[in-house]
Motif scaffolding. Structure first.
Motif, mmCIF file in Angstrom:
data_model
loop_
_atom_site.group_PDB
_atom_site.id
_atom_site.type_symbol
_atom_site.label_atom_id
_atom_site.label_comp_id
_atom_site.label_asym_id
_atom_site.label_seq_id
_atom_site.Cartn_x
_atom_site.Cartn_y
_atom_site.Cartn_z
ATOM 1 N N TRP A 128 43.586 41.552 38.110
ATOM 2 C CA TRP A 128 44.611 42.377 38.741
ATOM 3 C C TRP A 128 44.679 42.191 40.258
ATOM 4 O O TRP A 128 45.554 42.745 40.919
ATOM 5 C CB TRP A 128 44.335 43.855 38.442
ATOM 6 C CG TRP A 128 43.118 44.404 39.128
ATOM 7 C CD1 TRP A 128 43.068 45.052 40.325
ATOM 8 C CD2 TRP A 128 41.774 44.294 38.685
ATOM 9 N NE1 TRP A 128 41.776 45.360 40.661
ATOM 10 C CE2 TRP A 128 40.949 44.919 39.665
ATOM 11 C CE3 TRP A 128 41.152 43.744 37.557
ATOM 12 C CZ2 TRP A 128 39.562 44.994 39.540
ATOM 13 C CZ3 TRP A 128 39.782 43.836 37.444
ATOM 14 C CH2 TRP A 128 38.997 44.456 38.413
ATOM 15 N N GLY A 131 38.507 37.187 26.257
ATOM 16 C CA GLY A 131 39.592 38.060 26.688
ATOM 17 C C GLY A 131 39.538 39.460 26.114
ATOM 18 O O GLY A 131 40.527 40.190 26.147
ATOM 19 N N LYS A 142 41.807 35.310 33.178
ATOM 20 C CA LYS A 142 42.951 35.445 34.085
ATOM 21 C C LYS A 142 43.893 36.568 33.668
ATOM 22 O O LYS A 142 44.430 37.296 34.518
ATOM 23 C CB LYS A 142 43.707 34.114 34.135
ATOM 24 C CG LYS A 142 44.877 34.093 35.107
ATOM 25 C CD LYS A 142 45.518 32.716 35.136
ATOM 26 C CE LYS A 142 46.686 32.689 36.107
ATOM 27 N NZ LYS A 142 47.334 31.340 36.122
ATOM 28 N N ASP A 143 44.098 36.735 32.360
ATOM 29 C CA ASP A 143 45.043 37.751 31.892
ATOM 30 C C ASP A 143 44.623 39.169 32.253
ATOM 31 O O ASP A 143 45.469 40.078 32.314
ATOM 32 C CB ASP A 143 45.210 37.655 30.369
ATOM 33 C CG ASP A 143 45.956 36.404 29.949
ATOM 34 O OD1 ASP A 143 46.575 35.755 30.831
ATOM 35 O OD2 ASP A 143 45.909 36.044 28.754
#
Length: 288
Positions: free
Chosen positions: A175, A231, A171-172
């Motif tokens: 965009w 990530g 999720k991080d």
């Protein structure tokens, strides 16, 4: 003593009469009596006591009867087993698969195959496409499930439907809410991919006048997804590979680029051995 003599003796013992046994064996009575006498002479023991209407097994005859039953049963099962093997009904099938073939590819087909051929066992070799091609050439596996692109010299191929590449990320690193993206959107983003797809990815990016930002190249789509799940970057993997790491928080976006696609391909050697079981397995894909 041979199998035919054992069969003759066994039927005589079962029927209890030479006449009845001859009818069941579809031979005349005198040749059958002659075969029984030859068997007794060869073994050096009396096998039956002959009466006016029937025969009775001697102690030696009882022993041979029990053994004959076992031997004839084993002979029949061996012949049946070899026939099954020839027809691809039983045996072991050696197959090579790439990890990115995905559970979605084989689940339904394997279930169908197993239902039809429940006595076929599998020996699975996992590796990348180049490793599997080597195993195929050495005859260690009969069939390989690989991904394009690869050198198809000397092999037969069944190509399945084309599938797009997807961008996988946490999720991080997301965009956009769109589930379909253009590869141009990946410019300057840290990319993780299986090095076999390097040429495809670089060409797709160069066609849009940018160089990809390569964070990690590796030899397995599963590795790409695991790194993306941590990530560390955005993995580019075939769409069917998204099930490889089970439940995760990864977000997948299909890359809208016609050239950035791949195909699962079933391959086997043009000159190597292919068992009947292997031929039956290929039928699963022949109408794809």
């Amino acid at each position: 003593m041979d199998i035919k003599q054992l069969k003759y003796f066994y039927v005589i013992a079962e029927e209890g009469q030479i006449t009845s046994a001859a009818k069941k064996l579809h031979i005349a009575q005198p040749p059958l009596s002659y075969q029984l006498k030859n068997l007794e002479d060869e073994l050096g023991v009396k096998l039956v006591e002959r009466g006016s209407r029937s025969i009775t097994l001697t102690d030696a005859g009882v022993i041979l009867y029990k053994r004959a039953k076992q031997i004839l049963s084993l002979t029949k099962s061996t012949v049946d087993e070899l026939k099954d093997f020839k027809q691809g009904i039983s045996g072991t099938l050696s197959i090579g698969t790439v990890s990115s073939s995905g559970a979605s590819l084989l689940d339904s087909r394997l279930s169908i195959f197993h239902d039809k051929y429940p006595f076929i066992n599998f020996e699975i070799h996992e590796g990348n496409t180049y490793e599997l091609l080597e195993l195929l050439n050495k005859g260690i596996i009969e069939i390989a499930i690989v991904r394009t692109p690869f050198n198809n010299s000397g092999i037969n191929s069944i190509f399945l439907e084309k599938e797009p590449m997807t961008a996988a990320m946490v999720k991080d690193l997301n965009w956009t809410d769109s589930k379909v993206i253009d590869i141009k959107e990946l410019e300057n983003k840290p990319l993780i991919f299986y090095r076999r797809f390097e040429r495809l990815i670089f060409k797709a990016c160069h066609d849009l006048n940018f160089n990809p930002n390569v964070f990690c190249k590796n030899d397995d789509a599963r590795t790409s997804l695991l790194w993306a799940n941590s990530g560390l970057g955005i993995a580019i993997v075939p769409k069917s590979a998204i099930k490889l790491i089970g439940s995760s928080d990864i977000i997948y976006k299909e890359i809208n680029n016609e050239e950035l696609s791949t195909q699962i391909t079933i391959i086997w050697s043009k000159t190597g051995y292919l068992s009947s079981a292997g031929k039956n397995f290929l039928e699963l894909f022949s109408n794809t």
